[in-house]
Design a protein around this motif. Structure first.
Motif, PDB file in Angstrom:
ATOM      1  N   THR A  49      44.608  23.615  26.967  1.00  0.00           N
ATOM      2  CA  THR A  49      44.295  25.114  26.813  1.00  0.00           C
ATOM      3  C   THR A  49      45.189  26.137  27.268  1.00  0.00           C
ATOM      4  N   TRP A  50      45.504  25.798  28.759  1.00  0.00           N
ATOM      5  CA  TRP A  50      46.469  26.724  29.385  1.00  0.00           C
ATOM      6  C   TRP A  50      48.033  26.716  28.895  1.00  0.00           C
ATOM      7  N   ARG A  51      48.313  25.882  27.853  1.00  0.00           N
ATOM      8  CA  ARG A  51      49.598  25.747  27.084  1.00  0.00           C
ATOM      9  C   ARG A  51      49.540  26.600  25.991  1.00  0.00           C
ATOM     10  N   ASP A  52      48.470  26.344  25.242  1.00  0.00           N
ATOM     11  CA  ASP A  52      48.183  26.831  23.435  1.00  0.00           C
ATOM     12  C   ASP A  52      47.836  28.359  23.831  1.00  0.00           C
ATOM     13  N   ASN A  53      47.208  28.689  24.847  1.00  0.00           N
ATOM     14  CA  ASN A  53      46.489  30.188  24.711  1.00  0.00           C
ATOM     15  C   ASN A  53      47.524  31.141  25.395  1.00  0.00           C
ATOM     16  N   THR A  54      48.314  31.696  24.764  1.00  0.00           N
ATOM     17  CA  THR A  54      49.495  32.506  25.345  1.00  0.00           C
ATOM     18  C   THR A  54      49.139  34.071  24.812  1.00  0.00           C
ATOM     19  N   TYR A  55      48.044  34.443  24.544  1.00  0.00           N
ATOM     20  CA  TYR A  55      47.922  35.882  23.957  1.00  0.00           C
ATOM     21  C   TYR A  55      47.631  36.757  25.158  1.00  0.00           C
ATOM     22  N   PRO A  56      48.260  38.085  24.941  1.00  0.00           N
ATOM     23  CA  PRO A  56      48.120  39.359  25.972  1.00  0.00           C
ATOM     24  C   PRO A  56      46.968  39.232  26.757  1.00  0.00           C
ATOM     25  N   GLY A  57      47.028  39.189  28.120  1.00  0.00           N
ATOM     26  CA  GLY A  57      45.807  39.074  28.694  1.00  0.00           C
ATOM     27  C   GLY A  57      45.021  37.746  29.202  1.00  0.00           C
ATOM     28  N   CYS A  58      45.639  36.892  28.556  1.00  0.00           N
ATOM     29  CA  CYS A  58      45.135  35.706  28.850  1.00  0.00           C
ATOM     30  C   CYS A  58      44.735  35.186  30.299  1.00  0.00           C
ATOM     31  N   ALA A  59      43.600  35.032  30.762  1.00  0.00           N
ATOM     32  CA  ALA A  59      43.286  34.763  32.108  1.00  0.00           C
ATOM     33  C   ALA A  59      42.029  33.943  32.381  1.00  0.00           C
ATOM     34  N   CYS A  60      41.943  33.310  33.363  1.00  0.00           N
ATOM     35  CA  CYS A  60      40.611  32.548  33.777  1.00  0.00           C
ATOM     36  C   CYS A  60      39.608  33.409  34.134  1.00  0.00           C
ATOM     37  N   ARG A  79      45.952  36.489  42.336  1.00  0.00           N
ATOM     38  CA  ARG A  79      44.608  37.006  42.212  1.00  0.00           C
ATOM     39  C   ARG A  79      43.476  36.257  42.282  1.00  0.00           C
ATOM     40  N   LEU A  80      42.467  36.685  42.270  1.00  0.00           N
ATOM     41  CA  LEU A  80      41.189  35.998  41.993  1.00  0.00           C
ATOM     42  C   LEU A  80      40.876  35.316  40.696  1.00  0.00           C
ATOM     43  N   PHE A  81      41.114  35.947  39.651  1.00  0.00           N
ATOM     44  CA  PHE A  81      41.161  35.472  38.313  1.00  0.00           C
ATOM     45  C   PHE A  81      42.542  35.363  37.743  1.00  0.00           C
ATOM     46  N   SER A  82      43.073  34.234  37.750  1.00  0.00           N
ATOM     47  CA  SER A  82      44.413  33.947  37.492  1.00  0.00           C
ATOM     48  C   SER A  82      44.786  33.911  36.183  1.00  0.00           C
ATOM     49  N   GLU A  83      46.077  34.629  35.938  1.00  0.00           N
ATOM     50  CA  GLU A  83      46.264  34.661  34.445  1.00  0.00           C
ATOM     51  C   GLU A  83      46.939  33.254  33.819  1.00  0.00           C
ATOM     52  N   GLN A  84      47.241  33.103  32.689  1.00  0.00           N
ATOM     53  CA  GLN A  84      47.738  31.871  32.058  1.00  0.00           C
ATOM     54  C   GLN A  84      48.778  31.292  32.691  1.00  0.00           C
ATOM     55  N   PRO A  85      49.949  32.246  32.633  1.00  0.00           N
ATOM     56  CA  PRO A  85      51.328  31.713  33.104  1.00  0.00           C
ATOM     57  C   PRO A  85      50.952  31.043  34.453  1.00  0.00           C
ATOM     58  N   GLU A  86      50.502  31.574  35.519  1.00  0.00           N
ATOM     59  CA  GLU A  86      50.167  31.017  36.679  1.00  0.00           C
ATOM     60  C   GLU A  86      49.385  29.751  36.911  1.00  0.00           C
ATOM     61  N   ILE A  87      48.259  29.504  36.091  1.00  0.00           N
ATOM     62  CA  ILE A  87      47.603  28.622  35.753  1.00  0.00           C
ATOM     63  C   ILE A  87      48.490  27.188  35.276  1.00  0.00           C
ATOM     64  N   LEU A  88      49.258  27.715  34.084  1.00  0.00           N
ATOM     65  CA  LEU A  88      49.869  26.653  33.540  1.00  0.00           C
ATOM     66  C   LEU A  88      51.032  26.069  34.717  1.00  0.00           C
ATOM     67  N   ALA A  89      51.650  27.145  35.451  1.00  0.00           N
ATOM     68  CA  ALA A  89      52.707  26.785  36.511  1.00  0.00           C
ATOM     69  C   ALA A  89      51.923  25.788  37.415  1.00  0.00           C
ATOM     70  N   TYR A  90      50.775  26.188  37.907  1.00  0.00           N
ATOM     71  CA  TYR A  90      50.115  25.054  38.763  1.00  0.00           C
ATOM     72  C   TYR A  90      50.047  23.905  38.314  1.00  0.00           C
ATOM     73  N   LEU A  91      49.446  23.773  36.968  1.00  0.00           N
ATOM     74  CA  LEU A  91      49.664  22.445  36.364  1.00  0.00           C
ATOM     75  C   LEU A  91      50.790  21.574  36.103  1.00  0.00           C
ATOM     76  N   LYS A  92      51.800  22.314  36.033  1.00  0.00           N
ATOM     77  CA  LYS A  92      53.243  21.842  35.960  1.00  0.00           C
ATOM     78  C   LYS A  92      53.834  21.537  37.336  1.00  0.00           C
ATOM     79  N   GLU A  93      53.240  22.229  38.418  1.00  0.00           N
ATOM     80  CA  GLU A  93      53.553  22.013  39.739  1.00  0.00           C
ATOM     81  C   GLU A  93      53.051  20.587  40.173  1.00  0.00           C
ATOM     82  N   VAL A  94      51.883  20.293  39.746  1.00  0.00           N
ATOM     83  CA  VAL A  94      50.542  18.953  40.032  1.00  0.00           C
ATOM     84  C   VAL A  94      51.526  17.798  39.354  1.00  0.00           C
ATOM     85  N   VAL A  95      52.059  18.036  38.075  1.00  0.00           N
ATOM     86  CA  VAL A  95      52.692  17.030  37.181  1.00  0.00           C
ATOM     87  C   VAL A  95      53.977  16.610  38.139  1.00  0.00           C
ATOM     88  N   ALA A  96      54.896  17.693  38.515  1.00  0.00           N
ATOM     89  CA  ALA A  96      55.878  17.224  39.226  1.00  0.00           C
ATOM     90  C   ALA A  96      55.733  16.323  40.369  1.00  0.00           C
TER      91      ALA A  96
END
Length: 521
Positions: A49-60, A79-96
């Motif tokens: 979901t966090w790869r596919d959804n890149t619309y403006p303002g996308c956040a958790c 921030r408390l409700f993180s935005e899509q790029p930061e969540i995707l970056a988190y998942l990539k950090e975990v993968v690495a």
């Protein structure tokens, strides 16, 4: 034409999907010492979901200190409700960190699978013809990955750009354009405020007004983030506080919907403070119980609707023309760009699965007739060694699904351990146990806000049964998935032409306590 591959790929566990569920399952198998697994992913990168959804303002819309793995907490969320790029970056950090990328095969869209009773193995096939042979299959495909785009007469004739929010076309310049937005769900509430300042005009087609509450977002200071990093127990306390605060909502939603009137008062006050026009206020005020549909949060959505550029249309869409959208009242609304904020195929996405189990049982056909259901939302009668993460009735309307995912991963590990320790080939839930579980679950859901709140939501199937959400508190689900009850399962075995494998690797799976599962520090 499908590509023909020379040989099947054999693996112990085949994991389908590389979002939160699939990655978490792989990490758990590694930690348990069971390295014989493979992750297949339809796209060319991880994230779901966090790869596919890149619309403006996308956040958790769940606080990200909770919408993250308990075993991999992150102190530096911005921030408390993180935005899509930061969540995707988190998942990539975990993968690495866990070196998962070498375990993933990308570009593998799985289209069908069948159980071979003689081999006691699953044979699964990708769209390009690659065959995978596995002892266990874990579906980690998630629910919000197949966009739902309604069919309107004349849609093929529309001359402008048209796309779903989950497939946002960043090549389309919205500057000065007449933009039509169809739908007012979670995605639209986030992207409408982001584009209203850019467009020439905005027409929002609203079928049902959502409950939108104030969003108490917080941008964390450097000092606070440093404290999360250095002060022992602070992350534990923050995550714990968020979790238990969210659990309070489950009581109202599942047991006492009348208590949700308080949220309705908050929602109406929010509308009154942000929209001055009485007619628009009436248009965007829901007429059903708060929580019946997904509760949303935004401090910018209502101001965007009140913007002079914006028109909210509630008349039914009749058809498209090359230059716009015509509603049932005969009015044509000009548009250069159409954005579908119409959500996803959720319940019906399960019935599109092409899976054949024991005795030729077609899972999609069964679910079409009987309704989508599984035992504890994870295993399915007549489908040996298949596990669904975020399967039927394990979604949430009040808390973090990552909590549910981790509970299910633990259950799957326990199931694999039981099979191996018994020298069996497979396990499958008894139909009586599955039916009993679902009967009790549906009985509990009868009094929930999703069944009594006066709305029609994507939580319900065509028969009005809730096949999407869990019926109570998440800690209750946690308790139900701590240990697999052997009496609820039939064990099939032994493995044909092979000695029973020792269960040493998975016998060492640690027994998780409730605090570590919820609040890993």
């Amino acid at each position: 034409m499908a590509t023909r591959h020379s040989a099947p790929v054999h693996t112990g566990v085949l994991i389908i999907g590389s979002g939160f569920s699939g990655l978490g399952m792989g990490i758990a198998l590694d930690k348990a010492g069971f390295g014989d697994y493979l992750i297949v992913e339809k796209a060319e990168d991880i994230g779901g979901t966090w790869r596919d959804n890149t619309y403006p303002g996308c956040a958790c819309d769940v606080p990200t200190h909770l919408y993250s793995y308990s075993f991999e907490p992150r102190w530096n969320w911005r921030r408390l409700f993180s935005e899509q790029p930061e969540i995707l970056a988190y998942l990539k950090e975990v993968v690495a960190k866990y070196r998962l990328r070498e375990r993933i095969r990308f570009g593998q869209h799985m289209v069908r699978g069948h159980w071979d009773e003689d081999e006691r193995r699953w044979h699964a096939y990708s769209a390009d013809g690659q065959e995978y042979v596995a002892r266990f299959v874990v579906s980690a495909i998630g629910a919000l990955h197949v966009p739902s785009i309604p069919e309107f007469p004349g849609s093929a004739e529309f001359a402008g750009a048209a796309f779903h929010s989950a497939r946002w076309d960043h090549g389309v310049d919205l500057s000065g354009k007449r933009v039509a937005v169809i739908g007012t769900g979670a995605s639209a509430v986030q992207f409408v405020p982001e584009i209203v300042g850019e467009v020439g005009s905005l027409t929002v087609f609203q079928r049902t007004a959502p409950w939108v509450l104030p969003r108490a977002d917080v941008v964390f200071s450097d000092r606070f983030r440093a404290a999360l990093r250095r002060v022992p127990g602070l992350r534990f306390a923050l995550r714990n506080g968020i979790y238990w605060g969210a659990e309070v909502g489950a009581y109202a939603m599942t047991r006492r919907p009348g208590l949700l009137k308080t949220l309705e008062w908050v929602g109406k006050r929010h509308i009154a403070r942000q929209i001055a026009d009485p007619a628009l206020r009436a248009t965007v005020t829901p007429d059903y119980r708060a929580g019946c549909k997904r509760l949303l949060g935004s401090d910018t959505y209502y101001p965007a609707l009140a913007d002079p550029k914006t028109t909210v249309v509630t008349d039914r869409i009749d058809h498209f023309t090359p230059g716009g959208i015509v509603t049932a009242d005969g009015v044509e609304h000009p548009a250069d760009v159409i954005v579908y904020g119409t959500g996803f195929h959720v319940i019906d996405s399960f019935t599109n699965l092409s899976i054949t189990g024991r005795d030729g049982v077609d899972l999609a056909a069964r679910w079409t007739v009987e309704g989508v259901q599984a035992h504890r939302g994870i295993t399915v009668a007549d489908m040996p060694n298949v596990f669904f993460l975020l399967g039927p009735n394990t979604g949430l309307g009040h808390n973090s699904v990552v909590f549910m995912i981790e509970s299910q991963i633990h259950y799957v590990l326990d199931a694999i351990r039981r099979v191996r320790s018994r020298g069996a080939a497979a396990l499958v839930p008894r139909r009586a146990a599955q039916d009993r579980f679902n009967a009790e679950l549906q009985h509990e859901l009868v009094r929930s806000v999703w069944n009594t709140g006066g709305c029609r939501s994507w939580y319900l199937d065509e028969h009005g049964n809730n096949r999407t959400l869990w019926s109570g508190f998440t800690w209750q689900y946690w308790l139900q998935t701590r240990r697999l009850r052997a009496d609820e399962y039939e064990f099939i075995g032994p493995v044909p032409n092979a000695p029973a494998r020792p269960a040493v690797a998975l016998e060492n799976v640690p027994v998780q306590t409730f605090p570590s599962t919820v609040t890993g520090n």
